[in-house]
Design a protein around this motif. Structure first.
Motif, mmCIF file in Angstrom:
data_model
loop_
_atom_site.group_PDB
_atom_site.id
_atom_site.type_symbol
_atom_site.label_atom_id
_atom_site.label_comp_id
_atom_site.label_asym_id
_atom_site.label_seq_id
_atom_site.Cartn_x
_atom_site.Cartn_y
_atom_site.Cartn_z
ATOM 1 N N ASN A 185 5.433 -23.682 -15.217
ATOM 2 C CA ASN A 185 6.409 -22.886 -14.463
ATOM 3 C C ASN A 185 7.319 -23.721 -13.565
ATOM 4 O O ASN A 185 8.171 -23.167 -12.878
ATOM 5 C CB ASN A 185 5.691 -21.775 -13.682
ATOM 6 N N ILE B 247 12.770 -17.681 -19.869
ATOM 7 C CA ILE B 247 13.566 -18.744 -19.260
ATOM 8 C C ILE B 247 15.080 -18.579 -19.494
ATOM 9 O O ILE B 247 15.868 -18.940 -18.620
ATOM 10 C CB ILE B 247 13.092 -20.140 -19.756
ATOM 11 N N ILE C 85 2.977 -7.921 -19.163
ATOM 12 C CA ILE C 85 2.034 -7.671 -18.075
ATOM 13 C C ILE C 85 2.639 -6.707 -17.067
ATOM 14 O O ILE C 85 2.215 -6.615 -15.935
ATOM 15 C CB ILE C 85 1.632 -9.000 -17.394
ATOM 16 N N ARG D 223 8.579 -6.014 -16.195
ATOM 17 C CA ARG D 223 9.302 -7.277 -16.023
ATOM 18 C C ARG D 223 10.815 -7.100 -16.163
ATOM 19 O O ARG D 223 11.462 -7.694 -17.036
ATOM 20 C CB ARG D 223 8.757 -8.351 -16.966
ATOM 21 N N PRO D 224 11.406 -6.266 -15.292
ATOM 22 C CA PRO D 224 12.856 -6.065 -15.344
ATOM 23 C C PRO D 224 13.616 -7.315 -14.881
ATOM 24 O O PRO D 224 13.015 -8.250 -14.355
ATOM 25 C CB PRO D 224 13.083 -4.916 -14.359
ATOM 26 N N TYR E 175 11.791 -8.093 -2.880
ATOM 27 C CA TYR E 175 10.462 -8.643 -3.141
ATOM 28 C C TYR E 175 10.669 -10.139 -3.415
ATOM 29 O O TYR E 175 11.629 -10.502 -4.102
ATOM 30 C CB TYR E 175 9.850 -7.947 -4.373
ATOM 31 N N SER F 108 10.606 -12.531 -5.411
ATOM 32 C CA SER F 108 10.455 -12.850 -6.837
ATOM 33 C C SER F 108 10.688 -14.347 -7.077
ATOM 34 O O SER F 108 11.662 -14.926 -6.591
ATOM 35 C CB SER F 108 11.469 -12.010 -7.619
ATOM 36 N N VAL F 109 9.790 -14.930 -7.862
ATOM 37 C CA VAL F 109 9.901 -16.354 -8.205
ATOM 38 C C VAL F 109 11.188 -16.580 -9.014
ATOM 39 O O VAL F 109 12.024 -17.420 -8.686
ATOM 40 C CB VAL F 109 8.653 -16.794 -9.015
ATOM 41 N N GLY F 110 11.348 -15.790 -10.083
ATOM 42 C CA GLY F 110 12.498 -15.992 -10.965
ATOM 43 C C GLY F 110 13.817 -15.753 -10.242
ATOM 44 O O GLY F 110 14.778 -16.506 -10.426
ATOM 45 N N THR G 171 -1.367 -14.340 -8.905
ATOM 46 C CA THR G 171 -1.707 -13.362 -9.945
ATOM 47 C C THR G 171 -2.206 -14.054 -11.221
ATOM 48 O O THR G 171 -3.054 -13.525 -11.934
ATOM 49 C CB THR G 171 -0.492 -12.464 -10.249
ATOM 50 N N TYR H 17 1.904 -7.799 -10.391
ATOM 51 C CA TYR H 17 2.298 -7.099 -11.622
ATOM 52 C C TYR H 17 1.542 -5.780 -11.708
ATOM 53 O O TYR H 17 0.334 -5.737 -11.452
ATOM 54 C CB TYR H 17 1.979 -7.939 -12.860
ATOM 55 N N GLU H 18 2.249 -4.748 -12.121
ATOM 56 C CA GLU H 18 1.645 -3.407 -12.149
ATOM 57 C C GLU H 18 0.649 -3.231 -13.297
ATOM 58 O O GLU H 18 -0.175 -2.335 -13.293
ATOM 59 C CB GLU H 18 2.743 -2.334 -12.211
ATOM 60 N N ARG I 46 -1.503 -5.721 -15.035
ATOM 61 C CA ARG I 46 -2.176 -6.963 -15.417
ATOM 62 C C ARG I 46 -3.700 -6.801 -15.476
ATOM 63 O O ARG I 46 -4.426 -7.785 -15.417
ATOM 64 C CB ARG I 46 -1.802 -8.095 -14.459
ATOM 65 N N LEU J 167 -0.730 -14.473 -22.292
ATOM 66 C CA LEU J 167 -1.169 -15.868 -22.109
ATOM 67 C C LEU J 167 -2.437 -15.996 -21.255
ATOM 68 O O LEU J 167 -3.451 -16.553 -21.692
ATOM 69 C CB LEU J 167 -0.008 -16.653 -21.469
#
Ligand code: EPU
Length: 440
Positions: A24, A98, A123, A126-127, A166, A168-170, A310, A334-335, A337, A392
């Motif tokens: 990541n 990505i 998971i 993922r919008p 939130y 978010s990483v991305g 997570t 994640y809702e 997972r 994964l």
């Protein structure tokens, strides 16, 4: 077609393996190379399918790539970035998340970006709404077309103020990759501050970017006119290291993970120790072992950094099936997972999932219908099963469960694990696991 994998469980994993750079971070550092005017060198790159996918996406945009797979070094030369053919972009639809991060760099280099339908693990929904809002806020124009999303920046990208609802990483990475060469200053509040993001900031700083990170999750970026290349060694994959640690615990084994780093894993190490796992932190890695005494049940909540990741949750749940008592888990990132737990129940575990927020605090999913909390009672011996990899991390958790179960299990769809776990077959062999594979 994916092969069929068989594991005979019930033996302790024992020995040493090495983890290289974090999936990541590596994938994002590869995208960052697009922003440079000169070549970049990335080291400690794992040989995983996500790296191969991002390499192909960069190549179709004119980036010249040389990959020394054994040495783990990638040379990326972006001197001739060009528009990719739509058919080539489309060929990567559904393969990874990505591509959405290509937007900022491609807008700076080419003035437009085409993004195929995204993939990644199932998971949750993922919008990509945060990503698109971020890009619009920089002045980009986003159009949904049949082949995917078409994005342009008729007046260039301009620095802006962004608050993420939130962390978010991305979305944080999207801001970084767009802001470093935007005109003016960008201020991002409620940013994600995962170690992989700090490492991406280090990469961008090496390229000439001006980025400062405050303690209150605020990141300020001063846009610059041009960026150069970088030379960087990726931080180690703390998700992979934590996954092997859980495998050691479940199989009552003893695994030295060479390359595992203490600081980015501090939260995991505390939890591992509370559960009753043994750790020995060395300069060159971390040894994880089962000390021979019963494991303890715990209450745990996943969270953004510096909380419990997570991605560690799924492997750890397998270990909790072997702990003495009732563990409570609240998944807040994640809702969806916890779906993987039903196969663990088929293997003898006792895990019940709930819609309610169990544990300390209520989260975003509290008033919806998502089963995002779990009660795990243990210890219950696991037995062999025929299981299919769902995603994964869930897939690696099934592998751990099969390694800890009596008898021979069959795991289908194992190739998904290649997305994020380098040479996991060779590592299993090095640790004395018994497995065989058909159709590979
Ligand atoms: N979210 C939105 N809208 C968006 C983006 C995210 O609602 O536009 C939501 C997500 O649905 C999720 C939450 O925000 O509920 C957090 O998502 P985030 O954006 O932080 O995750 P990501 O960037 O898509 C990365 C990793 C994941 C890891 C998460 C959290 C990569 C390629 N993926 O995903 O890793 O779980 O951060 O740390 O970096 C994995 O490696 O197996 C994996 C799934």
């Amino acid at each position: 077609m994916s092969s069929t994998f068989h594991v005979r469980g019930g033996r302790p994993l024992d020995g040493e393996i090495t983890v290289r750079g974090a999936k990541n971070l590596v994938s994002k550092a590869m995208v960052a190379a697009l922003l440079g005017e000169g070549p970049s060198v990335l080291r400690s790159v794992p040989d995983i399918s996500d790296v191969r996918i991002v390499s192909k996406l960069l190549s179709i945009h004119g980036v010249k790539i040389e990959h020394d797979v054994v040495g783990g070094t990638l040379h990326l030369n972006p001197s001739n970035v060009e528009r990719a053919h739509v058919a080539d972009i489309d060929a990567h639809a559904g393969s990874s998340r990505i591509p959405i991060l290509f937007c900022g760099p491609l807008l700076h280099r080419l003035g437009e970006a085409i993004i195929p339908d995204l993939g990644g693990c199932r998971i949750g929904d993922r919008p990509i709404n945060y990503h698109l809002d971020v890009l619009r806020s920089f002045g980009a124009v986003v159009e949904k077309r049949e082949m995917g999303i078409y994005i342009t920046a008729p007046h260039g990208l301009k620095g802006t103020k962004i608050h993420l609802e939130y962390p978010s990483v991305g979305a944080t990475e999207q801001v970084l990759l767009a802001a470093v060469r935007a005109q003016g200053i960008t201020e991002l509040t409620n940013a994600a501050v995962e170690p992989e993001i700090e490492d991406l900031i280090a990469v961008l700083q090496k390229m000439g970017a001006l980025i400062s990170l405050q303690t209150d999750r605020t990141i300020t970026i001063e846009g610059v006119d041009a960026l150069g290349g970088y030379e960087h060694t990726a931080l180690a994959d703390r998700i992979e290291a934590g996954s092997w640690a859980c495998a050691a615990l479940v199989t009552q084994g003893d695994v030295f993970v060479r390359g595992a780093q203490q600081k980015p894993m501090a939260t995991f190490l505390n939890v591992f120790r509370r559960v009753g796992g043994g750790i020995e932190i060395r300069e060159d890695g971390i040894r994880f072992f089962h000390p021979g005494t019963p494991l303890r049940a715990i209450a745990l909540e996943t969270d953004v950094h510096p909380g419990f990741m997570t991605d560690w949750q799924q492997p750890l749940v397998v270990a909790l099936t072997q702990a003495d008592g009732i563990s409570i888990l609240h998944e807040t990132v994640y809702e969806n997972r916890l779906g993987f737990t039903s196969a663990l129940n088929d293997m003898g575990a006792r895990i019940q999932v709930y819609r309610e927020c169990l544990g300390g605090s209520s989260c975003r999913f509290g008033r919806s219908n998502y089963n995002h909390s779990a009660v795990v009672s243990g210890p219950h011996a696991l037995h062999s099963a025929d299981i299919t990899v769902p995603d994964l991390r869930g897939g690696f958790s099934y592998l751990i469960a099969a390694l800890g179960a009596e008898g021979a299990s069959t795991i289908r769809g194992i190739d998904l694990i290649d997305r994020g776990y380098e040479s996991f077959r060779e590592k299993l062999s090095a640790l004395g696991a018994e497995y065989w594979e058909e159709g590979r």
